[in-house]
Design a protein around this motif. Structure first.
Motif, PDB file in Angstrom:
ATOM      1  N   PHE A  84       0.827  -1.201   0.000  1.00  0.00           N
ATOM      2  CA  PHE A  84       0.000   0.000   0.000  1.00  0.00           C
ATOM      3  C   PHE A  84       0.864   1.254   0.000  1.00  0.00           C
ATOM      4  O   PHE A  84       1.991   1.245   0.490  1.00  0.00           O
ATOM      5  CB  PHE A  84      -0.919   0.009   1.222  1.00  0.00           C
ATOM      6  N   GLN A  85       0.291   2.349  -0.529  1.00  0.00           N
ATOM      7  CA  GLN A  85       1.019   3.620  -0.530  1.00  0.00           C
ATOM      8  C   GLN A  85       1.361   4.035   0.897  1.00  0.00           C
ATOM      9  O   GLN A  85       2.470   4.482   1.177  1.00  0.00           O
ATOM     10  CB  GLN A  85       0.183   4.701  -1.206  1.00  0.00           C
ATOM     11  N   ASN A  86       0.398   3.903   1.804  1.00  0.00           N
ATOM     12  CA  ASN A  86       0.641   4.128   3.227  1.00  0.00           C
ATOM     13  C   ASN A  86       0.965   2.783   3.857  1.00  0.00           C
ATOM     14  O   ASN A  86       0.099   1.899   3.916  1.00  0.00           O
ATOM     15  CB  ASN A  86      -0.584   4.760   3.894  1.00  0.00           C
ATOM     16  N   LYS A 171       1.311 -15.115  -7.389  1.00  0.00           N
ATOM     17  CA  LYS A 171       1.647 -15.179  -8.806  1.00  0.00           C
ATOM     18  C   LYS A 171       1.886 -13.775  -9.348  1.00  0.00           C
ATOM     19  O   LYS A 171       2.666 -13.580 -10.282  1.00  0.00           O
ATOM     20  CB  LYS A 171       0.499 -15.821  -9.594  1.00  0.00           C
ATOM     21  N   LEU A 172       1.180 -12.807  -8.750  1.00  0.00           N
ATOM     22  CA  LEU A 172       1.254 -11.417  -9.184  1.00  0.00           C
ATOM     23  C   LEU A 172       1.396 -10.529  -7.955  1.00  0.00           C
ATOM     24  O   LEU A 172       0.612 -10.645  -7.007  1.00  0.00           O
ATOM     25  CB  LEU A 172      -0.007 -11.024  -9.961  1.00  0.00           C
ATOM     26  N   LEU A 173       2.394  -9.642  -7.975  1.00  0.00           N
ATOM     27  CA  LEU A 173       2.635  -8.728  -6.864  1.00  0.00           C
ATOM     28  C   LEU A 173       2.278  -7.314  -7.311  1.00  0.00           C
ATOM     29  O   LEU A 173       2.804  -6.810  -8.303  1.00  0.00           O
ATOM     30  CB  LEU A 173       4.108  -8.786  -6.459  1.00  0.00           C
ATOM     31  N   LEU A 174       1.381  -6.665  -6.561  1.00  0.00           N
ATOM     32  CA  LEU A 174       0.975  -5.297  -6.834  1.00  0.00           C
ATOM     33  C   LEU A 174       1.658  -4.362  -5.835  1.00  0.00           C
ATOM     34  O   LEU A 174       1.513  -4.547  -4.627  1.00  0.00           O
ATOM     35  CB  LEU A 174      -0.546  -5.134  -6.703  1.00  0.00           C
ATOM     36  N   LEU A 175       2.378  -3.384  -6.330  1.00  0.00           N
ATOM     37  CA  LEU A 175       3.088  -2.432  -5.478  1.00  0.00           C
ATOM     38  C   LEU A 175       2.501  -1.041  -5.706  1.00  0.00           C
ATOM     39  O   LEU A 175       2.614  -0.484  -6.795  1.00  0.00           O
ATOM     40  CB  LEU A 175       4.585  -2.420  -5.814  1.00  0.00           C
ATOM     41  N   ASP A 176       1.881  -0.494  -4.659  1.00  0.00           N
ATOM     42  CA  ASP A 176       1.220   0.802  -4.764  1.00  0.00           C
ATOM     43  C   ASP A 176       2.164   1.898  -4.274  1.00  0.00           C
ATOM     44  O   ASP A 176       2.358   2.087  -3.082  1.00  0.00           O
ATOM     45  CB  ASP A 176      -0.068   0.796  -3.925  1.00  0.00           C
ATOM     46  N   GLU A 177       2.769   2.610  -5.224  1.00  0.00           N
ATOM     47  CA  GLU A 177       3.730   3.690  -4.955  1.00  0.00           C
ATOM     48  C   GLU A 177       4.780   3.292  -3.905  1.00  0.00           C
ATOM     49  O   GLU A 177       4.887   3.926  -2.845  1.00  0.00           O
ATOM     50  CB  GLU A 177       2.995   4.962  -4.528  1.00  0.00           C
ATOM     51  N   PRO A 178       5.555   2.267  -4.190  1.00  0.00           N
ATOM     52  CA  PRO A 178       6.533   1.791  -3.203  1.00  0.00           C
ATOM     53  C   PRO A 178       7.616   2.810  -2.862  1.00  0.00           C
ATOM     54  O   PRO A 178       8.231   2.719  -1.800  1.00  0.00           O
ATOM     55  CB  PRO A 178       7.136   0.553  -3.875  1.00  0.00           C
ATOM     56  N   ALA A 179       7.860   3.775  -3.740  1.00  0.00           N
ATOM     57  CA  ALA A 179       8.913   4.761  -3.471  1.00  0.00           C
ATOM     58  C   ALA A 179       8.387   6.019  -2.786  1.00  0.00           C
ATOM     59  O   ALA A 179       9.152   6.953  -2.545  1.00  0.00           O
ATOM     60  CB  ALA A 179       9.616   5.152  -4.768  1.00  0.00           C
ATOM     61  N   ALA A 180       7.093   6.045  -2.448  1.00  0.00           N
ATOM     62  CA  ALA A 180       6.511   7.234  -1.819  1.00  0.00           C
ATOM     63  C   ALA A 180       7.228   7.554  -0.506  1.00  0.00           C
ATOM     64  O   ALA A 180       7.404   6.699   0.352  1.00  0.00           O
ATOM     65  CB  ALA A 180       5.023   6.999  -1.547  1.00  0.00           C
ATOM     66  N   GLY A 181       7.665   8.793  -0.364  1.00  0.00           N
ATOM     67  CA  GLY A 181       8.318   9.235   0.863  1.00  0.00           C
ATOM     68  C   GLY A 181       9.784   8.876   0.979  1.00  0.00           C
ATOM     69  O   GLY A 181      10.408   9.150   2.003  1.00  0.00           O
ATOM     70  N   MET A 182      10.353   8.273  -0.050  1.00  0.00           N
ATOM     71  CA  MET A 182      11.752   7.851   0.015  1.00  0.00           C
ATOM     72  C   MET A 182      12.693   8.937  -0.506  1.00  0.00           C
ATOM     73  O   MET A 182      12.340   9.697  -1.408  1.00  0.00           O
ATOM     74  CB  MET A 182      11.964   6.576  -0.797  1.00  0.00           C
ATOM     75  N   ASN A 183      13.894   8.961   0.054  1.00  0.00           N
ATOM     76  CA  ASN A 183      14.926   9.833  -0.495  1.00  0.00           C
ATOM     77  C   ASN A 183      15.579   9.132  -1.692  1.00  0.00           C
ATOM     78  O   ASN A 183      15.326   7.947  -1.935  1.00  0.00           O
ATOM     79  CB  ASN A 183      15.945  10.212   0.582  1.00  0.00           C
TER      80      ASN A 183
END
Length: 253
Positions: A84-86, A171-183
């Motif tokens: 999740f994004q959060n 089988k399928l991985l969903l990544l919701d904005e994994p880089a949010a808040g990262m430097n």
């Protein structure tokens, strides 16, 4: 046959068409990006794919199985996991116990065995510990196995959430904005982690992202959403050089 097939998917909320006639095919092993301006409908698509929302129209197939109207638990069992994004970790549980939550569906013992720590309990817990540590080593989190999730640095919390999702053997991985808040350093490390997950597990990955450097660096194909409709699909380089796509992103400010 594509691993994920989405045909004519639509959903409305209070008369507003949030996603309209959405189509998507993702082949096994692909690393695919779903991008678009704020409010374009990206997370709504993820919520449709995972059963949080039910579509008004359309069809979703995973590995040939119709999952359109299944529950979130049934869809997870069919083979879709998400982040999740959060970040949603069990903050007061240890790193290893967070991963074991993901593994738990594949390792069973009775409630009585769990309460009394008898029967299959110790054997199954040992198996889960071993499997969790294998995952943690892939994500370079094995040294933090007993650390509370809340005490991890932000970037490692992101990695732990992905590790927990991988514990369900998707089988399928969903990544919701994994880089949010990262430097920038954390984002570069995340890119390496996503590439490693794909290589180590042969994982098919669909990610939502605003960071164009991340998207252009790891995704072979993209779908661009705008106002709930597909604006552009295809090869990443071609999509990101399209004038309509550039205008959509410039227009969000």
């Amino acid at each position: 046959m594509a691993l994920l097939e989405v045909n004519n998917l639509s959903v409305s909320f209070g008369g507003l068409r949030a996603v309209d006639d959405f189509n998507l095919n993702i082949e096994k092993g692909e690393l695919y990006g779903l991008i678009g301006p704020n409010g374009a409908g990206k997370t709504t698509v993820f919520n449709l794919l995972t059963g949080v929302y039910k579509p008004n129209e359309g069809l979703i197939k995973l590995d040939g199985e119709d999952i359109t109207r299944k529950s979130t638990i049934e869809i997870n069992h069919s083979g879709i996991a998400r982040t999740f994004q959060n970040i949603r970790l069990f903050k007061q549980m240890s790193v290893i116990d967070n991963v074991k939550v993901g593994l738990a569906e594949n390792y069973k013992y009775s409630a009585l065995e769990g309460i009394l720590h008898v029967g299959k309990y110790r054997f199954v817990e040992k198996q889960m510990d071993d499997e969790a540590m294998k995952l943690l080593k892939v994500f370079d989190l094995d040294k933090e196995r007993d650390v509370l999730a809340s005490n991890l640095p932000y970037g490692k919390q992101r990695k732990l959430e992905i590790a927990r999702a991988m514990g369900t053997s998707p089988k399928l991985l969903l990544l919701d904005e994994p880089a949010a808040g990262m430097n920038p350093n954390e984002t570069a490390e995340l890119m390496d982690t996503i590439a490693l997950v794909r290589k180590e597990f042969g994982m098919t990955i669909l990610l939502i992202e605003h960071d164009m450097k991340l998207v252009s660096g790891i995704c072979e194909k993209l779908t661009v959403l705008n106002f709930g409709r597909v604006l552009k699909q295809g090869n990443t380089k071609e999509v990101l050089s399209d004038e309509e796509v550039i205008a959509a992103y410039l227009g969000q400010d």
